[in-house]
Design a protein around this motif. Structure first.
Motif, PDB file in Angstrom:
ATOM      1  N   ARG A   1       4.409  14.963  28.309  1.00  0.00           N
ATOM      2  CA  ARG A   1       4.915  13.721  28.744  1.00  0.00           C
ATOM      3  C   ARG A   1       5.780  13.277  27.852  1.00  0.00           C
ATOM      4  O   ARG A   1       6.817  12.832  28.092  1.00  0.00           O
TER       5      ARG A   1
ATOM      6  N   LEU B   1       7.919  15.018  26.205  1.00  0.00           N
ATOM      7  CA  LEU B   1       9.285  15.660  26.171  1.00  0.00           C
ATOM      8  C   LEU B   1       9.899  15.643  27.261  1.00  0.00           C
ATOM      9  O   LEU B   1      11.237  16.095  27.596  1.00  0.00           O
ATOM     10  N   THR B   2       9.329  15.143  28.626  1.00  0.00           N
ATOM     11  CA  THR B   2       9.989  14.955  29.772  1.00  0.00           C
ATOM     12  C   THR B   2      10.021  13.646  30.137  1.00  0.00           C
ATOM     13  O   THR B   2      10.815  13.258  31.465  1.00  0.00           O
ATOM     14  N   ARG B   3       9.876  12.647  29.411  1.00  0.00           N
ATOM     15  CA  ARG B   3       9.988  11.170  29.704  1.00  0.00           C
ATOM     16  C   ARG B   3      11.109  10.442  28.830  1.00  0.00           C
ATOM     17  O   ARG B   3      10.675  10.718  27.615  1.00  0.00           O
ATOM     18  N   GLU B   4      11.963   9.693  29.361  1.00  0.00           N
ATOM     19  CA  GLU B   4      12.771   8.850  28.335  1.00  0.00           C
ATOM     20  C   GLU B   4      12.804   7.437  28.440  1.00  0.00           C
ATOM     21  O   GLU B   4      12.255   7.009  29.612  1.00  0.00           O
ATOM     22  N   ALA B   5      12.672   6.926  27.585  1.00  0.00           N
ATOM     23  CA  ALA B   5      12.661   5.359  27.222  1.00  0.00           C
ATOM     24  C   ALA B   5      13.651   5.041  26.195  1.00  0.00           C
ATOM     25  O   ALA B   5      13.432   5.196  25.015  1.00  0.00           O
TER      26      ALA B   5
ATOM     27  N   GLY C   1      16.575   5.211  25.751  1.00  0.00           N
ATOM     28  CA  GLY C   1      17.736   6.129  25.169  1.00  0.00           C
ATOM     29  C   GLY C   1      17.162   7.319  24.540  1.00  0.00           C
ATOM     30  O   GLY C   1      17.727   8.159  23.984  1.00  0.00           O
ATOM     31  N   LYS C   2      15.753   7.213  24.432  1.00  0.00           N
ATOM     32  CA  LYS C   2      14.957   8.600  23.507  1.00  0.00           C
ATOM     33  C   LYS C   2      13.944   9.338  24.397  1.00  0.00           C
ATOM     34  O   LYS C   2      13.374   8.694  25.350  1.00  0.00           O
ATOM     35  N   LYS C   3      13.471  10.426  23.969  1.00  0.00           N
ATOM     36  CA  LYS C   3      12.562  11.024  24.742  1.00  0.00           C
ATOM     37  C   LYS C   3      11.186  10.313  24.002  1.00  0.00           C
ATOM     38  O   LYS C   3      11.227   9.797  22.900  1.00  0.00           O
ATOM     39  N   ILE C   4      10.129  10.193  24.904  1.00  0.00           N
ATOM     40  CA  ILE C   4       9.046   9.387  24.509  1.00  0.00           C
ATOM     41  C   ILE C   4       8.423   9.861  23.224  1.00  0.00           C
ATOM     42  O   ILE C   4       7.928   9.300  22.446  1.00  0.00           O
TER      43      ILE C   4
ATOM     44  N   HIS D   1       9.957  10.844  20.890  1.00  0.00           N
ATOM     45  CA  HIS D   1      10.558  10.529  19.518  1.00  0.00           C
ATOM     46  C   HIS D   1      10.640   8.855  19.149  1.00  0.00           C
ATOM     47  O   HIS D   1      11.316   8.371  18.591  1.00  0.00           O
ATOM     48  N   LEU D   2       9.761   8.193  20.323  1.00  0.00           N
ATOM     49  CA  LEU D   2       9.739   6.846  19.918  1.00  0.00           C
ATOM     50  C   LEU D   2       8.603   6.320  19.188  1.00  0.00           C
ATOM     51  O   LEU D   2       7.535   6.930  19.111  1.00  0.00           O
TER      52      LEU D   2
END
Length: 424
Positions: free
Chosen positions: A305, A307-311, A313-316, A318-319
């Motif tokens: 999840r 590595l496949t979703r962004e929020a 401007g970043k992959k989740i 890395h948030l």
């Protein structure tokens, strides 16, 4: 005033020469381990999808369709043909004779699919019940109940927990069994009896009080009670976080002058606690390793999840602190794995009784930490994590209930703490 420091000699010292610290799987079991993984991947996983599909729309939730039984039986027959059958039973002629340590590695793989254990006849509570019958059952009890259980023809249940007493202390068990002539007459109430709703459940091992005047640890006995015995009343399912877990369920039972032959007692009157030690050590190890399998699956889902979703401007992944959460989950899983493997090895080397401290350690630690990992995976999935689109909600329910099953966390921490205080 200075206090003298008294060094303690404990059994936990890391000695590289000690057998207790050799946690390698036996070389002869490695092919079986690889075979199990392959069988789950190639047979159980696709069968499970078909099994669930064939159960959709059935009118009676407390049943399986004939088509479900057929597809499950086909997989069971294949497992039996390939020798993937009853290998949970340590050092027994009726099984593969695996050591607890070797089985612990396999149990992790079985946890990754809900039907894997059943397909290979390694499901709880049948595993514990079969182990008890194999160890202490009479020839007649084995012929009548152990034989069909080992063949995967029936299912079973273990009835101990009661709603009206704090049954985490088994001395409080209040269901009574009185010998009247040639029969035990049983009266009392049990709840959360897992598997008792399954239409294939034919036999229960019931913890009862047979002699209230005996010393506290000798008052309890365990008796075989066929589930269709007159006087066994199934009041209905207990819910776990709002779910009844049909068609297997966790049932609320009442025994109303239920009569069984005196020969149905296991091992002898007053030996209930002794029997519990046979089943609880291995059973708790199996639970813990299957739980680690769930933690692995939760981490896999978390990473996927992330590595496949962004929020924003970043992959989740890395948030915020998600990267650290993922890293810590991996560390927790590896720490849990080593602890449980050592507990399994302690049972092999020291025996169930002497290894009880190690078993209590992991029984308290593993479900608690796995709950945290699954909860973090749910959070990373957002609302989907608690929906029917994700297995995480059901995984959390299952692991959270383990913090009560086979003794609540607090009892196991108490066992470990008392041991620490008593050591020189």
């Amino acid at each position: 005033m200075k206090h003298a420091y008294i060094p303690r000699t404990t059994t936990y010292n890391l000695n590289p020469g000690e057998e207790l610290n050799d946690l390698r799987m036996s070389d002869e079991v490695r092919p079986l381990y690889e075979h199990v993984k392959k069988f789950i991947r190639e047979t159980v996983d696709p069968m499970s999808v078909e099994f669930m599909r064939l159960g959709e729309g059935k009118k009676d939730r407390w049943s399986f369709t004939p088509e479900q039984f057929a597809v499950l039986q086909k997989a069971k027959d294949k497992a039996k043909e390939e020798g993937l059958w009853n290998f949970f039973l340590p050092d027994a002629e009726t099984g593969e004779g695996l050591k607890n340590l070797d089985y612990a590695y396999i149990a992790v793989e079985l946890a990754k699919n809900p039907l894997a254990s059943e397909t290979m006849n390694c499901s709880a509570p049948d595993t514990g019940n079969m182990e008890v019958l194999e160890r202490v059952g009479t020839k007649e009890q084995k012929e009548k109940w152990l034989k069909p259980l080992l063949a995967g023809e029936i299912r079973s249940a273990y009835a101990m927990t009661e709603p009206n007493v704090a049954s985490s202390d088994a001395k409080n068990i209040s269901t009574t069994a009185k010998l009247v002539g040639d029969e035990w007459v049983i009266n009392g109430e049990k709840y959360y009896i897992s598997g008792a709703g399954d239409p294939r459940c034919k036999i229960m091992i019931v913890m009862v009080k047979t002699n209230p005047d005996a010393p506290p640890s000798k008052q309890q006995s365990q008796i075989l009670v066929p589930i269709d015995t007159p006087g066994v009343e199934i009041l209905g399912p207990m819910h776990v976080f709002g779910h009844d877990h049909a068609p297997r369920g966790h049932m609320h039972l009442r025994f109303n002058n239920c009569r069984v032959p005196k020969e149905n007692i296991l091992l002898g009157e007053g030996r209930g606690f002794e029997i519990s030690q046979v089943r609880l050590g291995p059973g708790r190890i199996h639970h813990c390793m299957r739980t680690i399998g769930k933690a692995e699956k939760a981490l896999d889902l978390m990473v996927s999840r992330g590595l496949t979703r962004e929020a924003f401007g970043k992959k989740i992944a890395h948030l915020g602190g998600n990267l650290q959460i993922i890293a810590q989950a991996r560390c927790e899983i590896e720490a849990m794995r080593l602890m449980v493997l050592k507990a399994a090895k302690a049972m092999d080397v020291l025996g169930n009784k002497e290894a009880r401290i190690w078993v209590s350690m992991v029984k308290a630690m593993v479900p608690e930490r796995t709950c945290k990992i699954i909860d973090q995976a749910i959070q990373m999935h957002g609302a989907t994590g608690i929906s029917q689109w994700s297995p995480l909600g059901e995984m959390y329910q299952d692991v959270r209930h383990l913090r009560f099953a086979d003794g609540p966390d607090e009892v196991h921490w108490m066992v470990v703490g008392r041991h620490e205080l008593s050591m020189p």
